[in-house]
Design an enzyme around this catalytic site. Structure first.
Site, PDB file in Angstrom:
ATOM      1  N   GLU A 143       0.715  -1.295  -0.137  1.00 14.72           N
ATOM      2  CA  GLU A 143       0.191  -0.288  -0.119  1.00 14.72           C
ATOM      3  C   GLU A 143       0.648   1.172  -0.231  1.00 14.72           C
ATOM      4  O   GLU A 143       0.430   2.067   0.798  1.00 14.72           O
ATOM      5  CB  GLU A 143      -1.231  -0.565   0.913  1.00 14.72           C
ATOM      6  CG  GLU A 143      -1.736  -1.425   1.030  1.00 14.72           C
ATOM      7  CD  GLU A 143      -2.767  -1.254   2.512  1.00 14.72           C
ATOM      8  OE1 GLU A 143      -2.852  -1.079   3.296  1.00 14.72           O
ATOM      9  OE2 GLU A 143      -3.179  -2.147   2.251  1.00 14.72           O
ATOM     10  N   ASN A 183       2.473  -4.922  -3.495  1.00 15.91           N
ATOM     11  CA  ASN A 183       1.181  -5.430  -3.306  1.00 15.91           C
ATOM     12  C   ASN A 183      -0.364  -4.139  -2.960  1.00 15.91           C
ATOM     13  O   ASN A 183       0.101  -3.431  -2.038  1.00 15.91           O
ATOM     14  CB  ASN A 183       0.936  -6.792  -1.596  1.00 15.91           C
ATOM     15  CG  ASN A 183      -0.472  -6.962  -1.528  1.00 15.91           C
ATOM     16  OD1 ASN A 183      -0.825  -7.367  -2.376  1.00 15.91           O
ATOM     17  ND2 ASN A 183      -1.179  -7.179  -0.052  1.00 15.91           N
ATOM     18  N   HIS A 218      -9.963  -6.513  -1.999  1.00 12.42           N
ATOM     19  CA  HIS A 218     -11.586  -6.334  -1.542  1.00 12.42           C
ATOM     20  C   HIS A 218     -11.734  -5.798  -2.665  1.00 12.42           C
ATOM     21  O   HIS A 218     -13.056  -5.186  -1.553  1.00 12.42           O
ATOM     22  CB  HIS A 218     -11.163  -5.665  -0.343  1.00 12.42           C
ATOM     23  CG  HIS A 218     -10.022  -6.067   0.112  1.00 12.42           C
ATOM     24  ND1 HIS A 218      -9.838  -6.635   1.537  1.00 12.42           N
ATOM     25  CD2 HIS A 218      -8.826  -5.457   0.967  1.00 12.42           C
ATOM     26  CE1 HIS A 218      -9.507  -7.463   2.025  1.00 12.42           C
ATOM     27  NE2 HIS A 218      -8.009  -6.567   1.230  1.00 12.42           N
ATOM     28  N   GLU A 246      -5.501 -10.935  -0.994  1.00  8.37           N
ATOM     29  CA  GLU A 246      -6.705 -10.846   0.138  1.00  8.37           C
ATOM     30  C   GLU A 246      -7.925 -10.604  -0.773  1.00  8.37           C
ATOM     31  O   GLU A 246      -8.312  -9.989  -0.739  1.00  8.37           O
ATOM     32  CB  GLU A 246      -6.593  -9.576   0.782  1.00  8.37           C
ATOM     33  CG  GLU A 246      -4.722  -9.502   0.486  1.00  8.37           C
ATOM     34  CD  GLU A 246      -4.174  -8.007   1.588  1.00  8.37           C
ATOM     35  OE1 GLU A 246      -5.374  -6.745   1.848  1.00  8.37           O
ATOM     36  OE2 GLU A 246      -3.250  -7.204   1.979  1.00  8.37           O
ATOM     37  N   ASP A 248     -12.149 -10.524  -1.371  1.00 13.43           N
ATOM     38  CA  ASP A 248     -13.366 -11.263  -0.404  1.00 13.43           C
ATOM     39  C   ASP A 248     -14.132  -9.989  -0.966  1.00 13.43           C
ATOM     40  O   ASP A 248     -13.456  -9.267  -1.836  1.00 13.43           O
ATOM     41  CB  ASP A 248     -12.763 -10.656   1.226  1.00 13.43           C
ATOM     42  CG  ASP A 248     -12.856  -9.331   1.294  1.00 13.43           C
ATOM     43  OD1 ASP A 248     -12.640  -8.478   0.359  1.00 13.43           O
ATOM     44  OD2 ASP A 248     -11.625  -9.331   2.710  1.00 13.43           O
TER      45      ASP A 248
HETATM   46  O1  9MR Z   1      -6.941  -8.545   8.110  1.00 16.62           O
HETATM   47  C1  9MR Z   1      -5.999  -7.305   9.384  1.00 16.62           C
HETATM   48  C2  9MR Z   1      -7.349  -7.749  10.430  1.00 16.62           C
HETATM   49  O2  9MR Z   1      -6.824  -8.046  11.291  1.00 16.62           O
HETATM   50  C3  9MR Z   1      -6.450  -5.950  11.036  1.00 16.62           C
HETATM   51  O3  9MR Z   1      -6.544  -5.795  12.110  1.00 16.62           O
HETATM   52  C4  9MR Z   1      -5.791  -5.205  10.068  1.00 16.62           C
HETATM   53  C5  9MR Z   1      -5.302  -3.907  10.673  1.00 16.62           C
HETATM   54  O4  9MR Z   1      -4.324  -2.508  10.113  1.00 16.62           O
HETATM   55  O5  9MR Z   1      -5.662  -5.674   8.713  1.00 16.62           O
HETATM   56  C6  9MR Z   1      -5.731  -6.801   8.430  1.00 16.62           C
HETATM   57  O6  9MR Z   1      -5.705  -7.115   7.170  1.00 16.62           O
HETATM   58  C7  9MR Z   1      -5.363  -6.090   5.582  1.00 16.62           C
HETATM   59  C8  9MR Z   1      -3.838  -5.729   5.149  1.00 16.62           C
HETATM   60  O7  9MR Z   1      -2.959  -6.948   6.591  1.00 16.62           O
HETATM   61  C9  9MR Z   1      -3.171  -4.803   4.105  1.00 16.62           C
HETATM   62  N1  9MR Z   1      -4.452  -4.754   3.095  1.00 16.62           N
HETATM   63  C10 9MR Z   1      -5.572  -4.665   4.108  1.00 16.62           C
HETATM   64  C11 9MR Z   1      -6.282  -5.868   4.786  1.00 16.62           C
HETATM   65  C12 9MR Z   1      -7.590  -4.928   5.685  1.00 16.62           C
HETATM   66  O8  9MR Z   1      -7.379  -4.207   6.383  1.00 16.62           O
END
Ligand code: 9MR
Length: 454
Positions: A143, A183, A218, A246, A248
């Site tokens: 990101e 990513n 997402h 990732e 969903d």
């Molecule tokens: O799914 C993850 C969640 O459990 C955490 O609290 C969160 C914290 O920033 O991160 C989520 O995963 C993220 C991923 O690492 C990067 N892309 C976005 C995902 C969803 O927020």
């Protein structure tokens, strides 16, 4: 009825009935983001993942705040747990993530430019060295773009734009066998953000520093971008692997049956995109069950984004993914041959894999890695619904069950008895359930199973 039982059993003995069997046949990863707490405490969670997926990613425990909570103090234990689980179950691991503006510890945010560079490089080197050879690919930076330009993160502010290249140089040196990825989210279609990545990718590829591009995906229901395949293909054309990292698909709650069907189509579309691009390394779903997902916490009113319900039953999206991978969902089974149309003179001499009672069962060998193997057990109800089942069989040549899920097992010598665990007791008339599974020792086998209903 004998002919009907045989036809079904033969079909399922050959069908790919798990996501991982389908993905293996396609040569891609089907992966899931794993929650460390559930991995430790929930055997159904572990077993479902081991059965259905051939690859994993840590949802949180390989991020910087988990791995290096204070400068120079590394905590690899939770990540090691995931790597060990993956190795025991013959799965690959995708590493997530080394440089991100979220889930980074405060100590690094407080460093000056050169001290931050040194700390970033040390984090990358130490982490990747620790798991060298264990992790197939790493999201080196996550990101780092916002809109059409570099994200104004603490990394950029302290080090300037070269930090991305420095991160990749450190990563390449630390584990030359790992694929190195960028990513991000909202880059599935062609837009200013994916265009910016495309430019950066060209630059990094020309320096031999980049191997893959991760598209988080997402998605919102019904919104798979129309040019997603074209977009991924342009990155693949640079010589990169592409990966859905990732996935969903969120739905405004409550989700209707129609929306769940639309979601299934969306999932199917994304899998189709991956399988139609030669260099797509795989698809990761961002969590197992709807209740495990980050979505409801962040998008108020949205949910139900994943493949499984909270009781581990599968959703239409699961069936769609399985079909897109070339498998056959048990519930999509074509209607069992009707008694009236079964030829009375069925002279097939092989006995159907069934006993008395109004159910039949077959052990489907879904994976065999030499030192062990995995069986899934399919149970089909006959003309009337089944409410409770008990299976019996005898191992032909010294096999035994090392671990199992979703059945109560007892063994005596080579005889085995397995029965339902309550929630998987009921099977509607004529339906087949992928009811439970196990890991076996010895050589794989599919002995005749007797199924008794009730
Ligand atoms: O799914 C993850 C969640 O459990 C955490 O609290 C969160 C914290 O920033 O991160 C989520 O995963 C993220 C991923 O690492 C990067 N892309 C976005 C995902 C969803 O927020």
């Amino acid at each position: 009825m004998a002919g009907a039982g045989l036809a079904l059993s033969t079909q399922f003995a050959h069908a790919q009935s798990t996501l991982r069997a389908g993905a293996d046949a396609q040569g891609i990863d089907i992966a899931v983001a794993v929650n460390d707490n559930l991995l430790q405490n929930d055997s159904t969670y572990r077993n479902t993942i081991a059965t259905q997926f051939n690859s994993v990613t840590a949802e949180n425990v390989m991020k910087m705040d988990a791995v290096e909570p204070s400068q120079g103090n590394f905590n690899f234990a939770p990540g090691d747990r995931l790597v060990q689980f993956a190795q025991q179950n013959d799965m690959s691991v995708h590493g997530h993530t080394l440089v991100w503006h979220n889930q980074s510890p405060n100590w690094i945010k407080n460093l000056s430019g050169s001290a931050m560079r040194q700390a970033m490089e040390n984090h990358i080197t130490t982490t990747m060295n620790h798991w060298e050879g264990d992790i197939a690919g790493w999201d080196v930076v996550n990101e780092v773009v916002d809109g059409g330009q570099l994200r104004n993160s603490f990394w950029l502010q302290a080090m300037g734009p070269d930090y991305i290249q420095w991160a990749f140089e450190a990563a390449r040196a630390a584990d030359p066998s790992a694929d190195l990825y960028m990513n991000d989210y909202s880059i599935e279609g062609i837009n200013s953000k994916s265009d910016k990545y495309y430019q950066m990718a060209q630059d990094l590829v020309s320096q031999g520093l980049l191997d893959g591009m991760g598209f988080q995906s997402h998605l919102i229901l019904g919104q798979v971008p129309g040019n997603m395949e074209q977009n991924l293909q342009r990155f693949a054309d640079l010589g990169l692997k592409v990966r859905i990292t990732e996935l969903d698909v969120r739905i405004q709650m409550p989700a209707s049956q129609q929306e769940l069907q639309q979601q299934a189509q969306d999932y199917q579309r994304v899998i189709d995109i991956c399988t139609s691009i030669a260099d797509c390394s795989g698809v990761t779903v961002w969590g197992l069950r709807d209740g495990d997902s980050w979505v409801p916490d962040v998008f108020s009113g949205y949910g139900a984004p994943l493949l499984y319900n909270d009781n581990y039953t599968t959703k239409p999206a699961y069936d769609a993914v399985l079909e897109a991978l070339g498998g056959t969902p048990p519930d999509d089974d074509t209607t069992p041959p009707d008694d009236d149309t079964t030829p009375p003179d069925d002279d097939d001499t092989t006995p159907p894999p069934t006993g008395d009672g109004d159910c039949t069962a077959v052990i489907d060998v879904v994976n065999d890695w030499g030192s062990g193997w995995q069986g899934n057990v399919m149970i089909t109800a006959g003309d009337s619904a089944v409410s409770g089942w008990t299976l019996n069989w005898t191992w032909p040549s010294g096999q035994s069950i090392t671990s199992s899920w979703n059945a109560d097992i007892s063994s005596s010598g080579s005889s085995v008895t397995a029965s339902d665990v309550g929630w998987n007791a009921d099977i509607a008339a004529g339906q087949t359930m992928n009811a439970w599974g196990f890991v076996g020792s010895g050589s794989s086998a599919s002995p005749q199973v007797t199924c008794t209903a009730g």
